[in-house]
Scaffold this active site. Structure first.
Site, short mmCIF file in Angstrom:
data_model
loop_
_atom_site.label_atom_id
_atom_site.label_comp_id
_atom_site.label_asym_id
_atom_site.label_seq_id
_atom_site.Cartn_x
_atom_site.Cartn_y
_atom_site.Cartn_z
N HIS A 3 0.88 -1.23 0.08
CA HIS A 3 -0.05 -0.14 0.10
C HIS A 3 0.81 1.08 -0.15
O HIS A 3 1.95 1.08 0.34
CB HIS A 3 -1.08 -0.06 1.21
CG HIS A 3 -0.16 0.03 2.48
ND1 HIS A 3 0.41 1.19 3.27
CD2 HIS A 3 0.04 -0.92 3.61
CE1 HIS A 3 1.04 0.84 4.29
NE2 HIS A 3 0.79 -0.50 4.39
N GLU A 5 -2.36 -7.02 7.71
CA GLU A 5 -1.04 -7.07 8.24
C GLU A 5 -1.27 -7.71 9.65
O GLU A 5 -1.87 -8.04 10.33
CB GLU A 5 -0.60 -5.55 8.73
CG GLU A 5 0.78 -5.37 9.06
CD GLU A 5 1.80 -5.64 8.29
OE1 GLU A 5 2.07 -6.87 8.26
OE2 GLU A 5 2.65 -5.02 7.84
#
Length: 371
Positions: A177, A253
């Site tokens: 990202h 994550e």
């Protein structure tokens, strides 16, 4: 002496996907929990799913040897359980012969029931499988209760320099990202839903153009559910023809627990022993958090699902630094030290090809020429 009913607990895995692989299986008395049989074997180079099927087969064979009529097969592999129950298609050609072999064994019993269990309830079989993986990797003596040869596994991948046709591979374009405030401040950023900065949004647009140049046709865009990833994924989807952005929780994550939002220096000062233990072993989790071993297990599941669902197609995967590092570690069959030596920039792009026979080709790592 024959037994009426047994519980089979089975597991398998690989150090990499594919990589040095092994399986473990335990047969228990359903009333007392007594272990009636164990099976464990290193099977060379194979994928996680192949090893899991091999564990199930070994467990069913052991149950048949005991003369059982009824079996409850328990596994923490959702894929194997759902495929054996007939609810999921078996798309990977390397798994079909193994599923057929398992189905043939099922027909030898009066009844077989398949159940999914979480990994923590499958520790015995998991420990046997890990010992077998160590043996396959040359770190421990091989243990093979079944005594079968392993050189003809349909999804093993011998080393070769021979070029492979790219059109047969599932190509994964791995994208980290864009920038957030926490990446700028070098803070642990795990499950907290931190948005992109203005620069992060610009990075997402630049990455979208790069991905569109790499892949004129994209079958799917799959993303961690956190907004810093979905915003990056939506920019990419717009650039490649607007396939829907599909969230996948397995791509989220690592959970950094009580370290979330803290700087690296703050963690070093407040938790020096815990930090040293975490850095030394992927099996150690931050306080109240998640280990990299656990992250690797779920990212491995995600990769296998994509390999099976999109044969010969290109998929964009938008995730975070830890999951992408672990996917690349396994693709390269590297050790854990790789995780500390690889740097992944925000909005960096990596490309891997996954072949039907389990082969992997890493095409690029952390491409940032577009930024």
């Amino acid at each position: 002496m024959a037994v009426r009913a047994v519980v089979v607990e089975a597991d398998g895995g690989s150090r990499g996907n594919p990589g040095p692989a092994g399986y473990g299986a335990v047969v228990r008395d359903p009333d007392t929990g007594e272990v009636l049989a164990e099976r464990s074997e290193a099977i060379g180079t194979a994928t996680n799913n192949v090893a899991e099927y091999r564990g199930l087969i070994a467990g069913l064979e052991a149950a048949a040897e005991l003369g059982a009529a009824e079996v409850e097969a328990r596994m923490d592999s959702k894929l194997v359980v759902e495929q054996m129950c007939g609810r999921w298609q078996i798309k990977h050609p390397g798994l079909r012969p193994l599923a057929a072999q398992a189905a043939g064994l099922v027909g030898r019993f009066a009844s077989v029931r398949f159940s999914w269990i979480p990994r923590e309830r499958n520790r015995h079989a998991d420990a046997l499988a890990n010992a077998a993986m160590d043996a396959a990797a040359g770190r421990a003596p091989a243990r093979a209760a079944t005594g079968r040869a392993t050189g003809t596994d349909p999804a093993t991948t011998p080393a070769s320099w021979e070029p492979r046709p790219t059109e047969t591979a599932t190509r994964l374009i791995l994208v980290r990202h864009g920038e957030t405030e926490r990446t700028v401040q070098k803070r642990y950023s795990g499950r907290g839903d931190v948005p992109l900065t203005d620069r992060g949004r610009a990075q997402a647009r630049a990455t979208a153009a790069r991905v569109a140049a790499l892949a004129p046709v994209v079958a799917a865009v799959v993303s961690s559910p956190l907004s810093r990833c979905t915003a990056t994924a939506e920019a990419i989807a717009t650039a490649v023809g607007n396939p829907p952005v599909r969230p996948d929780d397995d791509l989220i994550e690592c959970d950094f627990g009580v370290w979330e939002g803290r700087t690296f220096a703050e963690v070093r000062e407040g938790w020096p022993g815990e930090l040293d233990a975490w850095l030394a072993s992927t099996r150690v989790a931050p306080p109240e958090g998640e280990s990299f071993t656990a992250v690797a297990e779920r990212t491995g599941r995600a990769v296998e699902r994509l390999r099976g669902a999109y044969p010969g197609e290109t998929v964009v995967v938008v995730s975070h630094v830890s999951p992408i590092k672990l996917v690349l570690r396994d693709a390269l069959a590297a050790g854990d030290a790789f995780l500390h030596r690889l740097y992944l920039d925000t909005a960096g792009v990596s490309v891997i090809d996954l072949y039907p026979d389990g082969g992997v080709a890493v095409r690029s790592v952390n491409d940032t020429a577009h930024l």
